[in-house]
Design a protein around this motif. Structure first.
Motif, PDB file in Angstrom:
ATOM      1  N   VAL A  29       0.838  -1.210   0.000  1.00  0.00           N
ATOM      2  CA  VAL A  29       0.000   0.000   0.000  1.00  0.00           C
ATOM      3  C   VAL A  29       0.867   1.251   0.000  1.00  0.00           C
ATOM      4  CG1 VAL A  29      -1.665   1.338   1.368  1.00  0.00           C
ATOM      5  CG2 VAL A  29      -2.016  -1.116   1.024  1.00  0.00           C
ATOM      6  N   ARG A  30       1.977   1.206   0.731  1.00  0.00           N
ATOM      7  CA  ARG A  30       2.853   2.385   0.786  1.00  0.00           C
ATOM      8  C   ARG A  30       3.895   2.409  -0.326  1.00  0.00           C
ATOM      9  NH1 ARG A  30       1.483   1.285   5.591  1.00  0.00           N
ATOM     10  NH2 ARG A  30       0.137   2.874   6.508  1.00  0.00           N
ATOM     11  N   GLN A  31       4.343   1.237  -0.733  1.00  0.00           N
ATOM     12  CA  GLN A  31       5.482   1.217  -1.652  1.00  0.00           C
ATOM     13  C   GLN A  31       5.149   0.828  -3.087  1.00  0.00           C
ATOM     14  OE1 GLN A  31       8.138  -0.861   1.554  1.00  0.00           O
ATOM     15  NE2 GLN A  31       9.485   0.261   0.188  1.00  0.00           N
ATOM     16  N   GLY A  32       4.008   0.211  -3.292  1.00  0.00           N
ATOM     17  CA  GLY A  32       3.641  -0.201  -4.647  1.00  0.00           C
ATOM     18  C   GLY A  32       3.454   1.004  -5.549  1.00  0.00           C
ATOM     19  N   LYS A  33       3.610   0.801  -6.843  1.00  0.00           N
ATOM     20  CA  LYS A  33       3.529   1.925  -7.781  1.00  0.00           C
ATOM     21  C   LYS A  33       2.232   1.983  -8.576  1.00  0.00           C
ATOM     22  CE  LYS A  33       8.375   3.080  -8.524  1.00  0.00           C
ATOM     23  NZ  LYS A  33       9.451   3.169  -9.531  1.00  0.00           N
ATOM     24  N   LYS A  34       1.630   0.837  -8.832  1.00  0.00           N
ATOM     25  CA  LYS A  34       0.403   0.946  -9.617  1.00  0.00           C
ATOM     26  C   LYS A  34      -0.678  -0.031  -9.183  1.00  0.00           C
ATOM     27  CE  LYS A  34       2.118  -1.500 -13.814  1.00  0.00           C
ATOM     28  NZ  LYS A  34       3.517  -1.716 -13.439  1.00  0.00           N
ATOM     29  N   LEU A  45      -5.977   2.039 -14.974  1.00  0.00           N
ATOM     30  CA  LEU A  45      -5.061   2.280 -13.855  1.00  0.00           C
ATOM     31  C   LEU A  45      -5.732   3.151 -12.805  1.00  0.00           C
ATOM     32  CD1 LEU A  45      -1.825   3.130 -15.895  1.00  0.00           C
ATOM     33  CD2 LEU A  45      -2.256   1.024 -14.601  1.00  0.00           C
ATOM     34  N   PRO A  53      -4.451   5.371  -9.320  1.00  0.00           N
ATOM     35  CA  PRO A  53      -3.218   5.802  -8.643  1.00  0.00           C
ATOM     36  C   PRO A  53      -3.177   5.228  -7.229  1.00  0.00           C
ATOM     37  CG  PRO A  53      -4.841   7.542  -8.538  1.00  0.00           C
ATOM     38  CD  PRO A  53      -5.466   6.427  -9.359  1.00  0.00           C
ATOM     39  N   THR A  54      -1.987   4.983  -6.732  1.00  0.00           N
ATOM     40  CA  THR A  54      -1.865   4.445  -5.365  1.00  0.00           C
ATOM     41  C   THR A  54      -2.263   5.483  -4.313  1.00  0.00           C
ATOM     42  OG1 THR A  54       0.466   5.025  -5.272  1.00  0.00           O
ATOM     43  CG2 THR A  54      -0.056   2.808  -6.027  1.00  0.00           C
ATOM     44  N   THR A  55      -2.354   6.743  -4.731  1.00  0.00           N
ATOM     45  CA  THR A  55      -2.868   7.776  -3.820  1.00  0.00           C
ATOM     46  C   THR A  55      -4.362   7.582  -3.533  1.00  0.00           C
ATOM     47  OG1 THR A  55      -2.948   9.146  -5.819  1.00  0.00           O
ATOM     48  CG2 THR A  55      -1.195   9.620  -4.249  1.00  0.00           C
ATOM     49  N   GLU A  60       5.397  -4.906 -11.443  1.00  0.00           N
ATOM     50  CA  GLU A  60       6.475  -4.719 -10.479  1.00  0.00           C
ATOM     51  C   GLU A  60       6.031  -5.199  -9.096  1.00  0.00           C
ATOM     52  OE1 GLU A  60       8.993  -0.920 -11.803  1.00  0.00           O
ATOM     53  OE2 GLU A  60       6.902  -0.413 -11.393  1.00  0.00           O
ATOM     54  N   LYS A  76       5.917   7.649  -8.775  1.00  0.00           N
ATOM     55  CA  LYS A  76       4.855   6.633  -8.800  1.00  0.00           C
ATOM     56  C   LYS A  76       3.859   6.801  -9.925  1.00  0.00           C
ATOM     57  CE  LYS A  76       4.855   4.986  -4.053  1.00  0.00           C
ATOM     58  NZ  LYS A  76       4.039   4.875  -2.836  1.00  0.00           N
ATOM     59  N   LYS A  77       3.643   8.027 -10.363  1.00  0.00           N
ATOM     60  CA  LYS A  77       2.655   8.141 -11.433  1.00  0.00           C
ATOM     61  C   LYS A  77       2.991   9.194 -12.479  1.00  0.00           C
ATOM     62  CE  LYS A  77      -0.863  10.802  -8.778  1.00  0.00           C
ATOM     63  NZ  LYS A  77      -0.283  10.761  -7.433  1.00  0.00           N
ATOM     64  N   LEU A  84      -3.838   8.324 -16.800  1.00  0.00           N
ATOM     65  CA  LEU A  84      -2.617   7.873 -16.132  1.00  0.00           C
ATOM     66  C   LEU A  84      -1.802   6.989 -17.070  1.00  0.00           C
ATOM     67  CD1 LEU A  84      -4.143   6.844 -12.679  1.00  0.00           C
ATOM     68  CD2 LEU A  84      -2.725   8.854 -13.130  1.00  0.00           C
ATOM     69  N   SER A  91      -5.946   3.199 -20.737  1.00  0.00           N
ATOM     70  CA  SER A  91      -4.708   2.827 -20.041  1.00  0.00           C
ATOM     71  C   SER A  91      -3.783   1.946 -20.861  1.00  0.00           C
ATOM     72  CB  SER A  91      -5.032   2.146 -18.711  1.00  0.00           C
ATOM     73  OG  SER A  91      -5.818   3.000 -17.907  1.00  0.00           O
ATOM     74  N   MET A 107      -6.664  13.890  -7.303  1.00  0.00           N
ATOM     75  CA  MET A 107      -5.716  12.961  -6.700  1.00  0.00           C
ATOM     76  C   MET A 107      -4.493  13.695  -6.163  1.00  0.00           C
ATOM     77  SD  MET A 107      -4.464  10.876 -10.167  1.00  0.00           S
ATOM     78  CE  MET A 107      -6.109  10.274 -10.554  1.00  0.00           C
ATOM     79  N   THR A 108      -4.067  13.288  -4.984  1.00  0.00           N
ATOM     80  CA  THR A 108      -2.865  13.839  -4.369  1.00  0.00           C
ATOM     81  C   THR A 108      -1.683  13.705  -5.317  1.00  0.00           C
ATOM     82  OG1 THR A 108      -3.638  13.401  -2.124  1.00  0.00           O
ATOM     83  CG2 THR A 108      -1.246  13.483  -2.443  1.00  0.00           C
ATOM     84  N   GLU A 120       2.397  13.540  -5.649  1.00  0.00           N
ATOM     85  CA  GLU A 120       3.497  13.131  -4.788  1.00  0.00           C
ATOM     86  C   GLU A 120       4.820  13.523  -5.440  1.00  0.00           C
ATOM     87  OE1 GLU A 120       2.230   9.206  -2.467  1.00  0.00           O
ATOM     88  OE2 GLU A 120       2.145   8.901  -4.634  1.00  0.00           O
TER      89      GLU A 120
END
Ligand SMILES: [Mg+2]
Ligand SMILES: [Mg+2]
Ligand SMILES: [Mg+2]
Lengths: 216, 216
Positions: free
Chosen positions: A7-12, A39, A41-43, A175, B11-12, B39, B112, B172-173, B175
């Protein structure tokens, strides 16, 4: 990275559309001939116990889904090798701005905003792969304020997890820490401010494997 | 993270569509009333000097664009504060599977895959913000095998960078390390296997600020 920190480190987040026939019908869409995805975003992640923010003017629908957490990355992964790339699972909700989605679909515009608002991907804890014997025989349920809204089984996926991994990785490299959302069964509908949402993932014996809860 | 490592650590990629009137016309689209975006996965990056892989059956179009690298993250960023969130810039090409895009637009499907193939975002080196006096007065050019194909100016953006940052961050935030692609001027067209593509970003005096080259 530890798979549990996806959740914190994944990119997509790669989210599959129309992967359960009964859900395809309820939105009057057609059954896809091959998987398709968008897609997020992880945000958009919000962890279990958190709050989904519904922007003004947005009709936000819940879609409870099984998430697949990628362990070992790769591209052009074959179905028969897909298992080697799965670290585990997580229960997720693919929140969708349904009114905006209807507009962008008509106009042929991208889905990214519709699916990508902050907090539009409630996500449960990481469940290690070895603890789930058969990911294609799991019950997915979602309740709002105690009333059952979605109750499906991963056996009804049109395209199974290995096929999804093969398809996605034929287009974009997967990834470590990426999440694949595998689609939602029928019963989708609105979540409104003040709602309490409870989701569960259970095996064929009714044993609850993981849960996800959020408020709106 | 260092802003210069956005290609590896970001990340994005948030890519704006239809942000130059002459490009909107060439694709027979309508001028948007507000910015829209899609994205791209960071797995689509390929650094200058690399090779764009064009999958079989894909008509791949070049779209040269100014990329904005986010330094300080944030959400609901106001236009007047947007500059504080910009670490710098990079020259980029938003490669697009145009034949697939025409299909998904007709069907109301997401963009996407069309935009997200591996190597579909050639990216130049990081250019620190302080080295560019006016990001809205830059010449963007792209040549294929020495012949000029795109030659536009960022002065012609329909929505300027602060407005784009405000819009995206209202959904979306943003980063640190995220990239915003700000749209392409007219002149888009196919890149085919064997092509040598050279892009340049120049200031109003003709001084070249950065370049990006790739083969297909
Ligand atoms: Mg992404
Ligand atoms: Mg979904
Ligand atoms: Mg573009």
């Amino acid at each position: 990275m530890l798979p549990a920190s996806f959740v914190r480190q994944g990119k997509k987040i790669v989210a599959i559309g129309r992967n359960y026939a009964d859900h395809v019908k309820e939105l009057r869409n057609t059954i896809p001939k091959e998987p398709f995805f968008f897609l997020k975003p992880t945000t958009s992640y919000v962890e279990s116990g958190g709050k989904v923010e519904i922007p003004r003017g947005i009709v936000a629908h819940h879609e409870v889904e099984l998430g697949v957490v990628i362990g070992k990355g790769g591209r052009d992964i074959l179905q028969q090798n897909a298992d080697l790339h799965v670290a585990g699972y997580a229960l997720a909700v693919d929140m969708t701005a349904r009114n905006l989605q209807e507009e962008v679909k008509k106009k042929g515009l991208p889905w990214s905003a519709v699916k990508g608002f902050d907090t539009f991907t409630p996500i449960g804890p990481f469940v290690v792969r070895s603890s789930i014997i058969d990911p294609h025989n799991l019950n997915l349920s979602l309740k709002i304020n105690g009333a059952i809204k979605q109750n499906g089984n991963t056996a009804d996926m049109l395209f199974r997890i290995p096929r999804l991994i093969e398809h996605v990785s034929s287009i974009m490299t997967l990834e470590e820490g990426d999440l694949i959302l595998t689609g939602t069964p029928s019963g989708i509908g609105p979540v409104v401010s003040g709602d309490e949402v409870d989701c569960a993932l259970a095996d064929s014996t009714g044993n609850i494997l993981t849960t996800l809860a959020f408020t709106a």
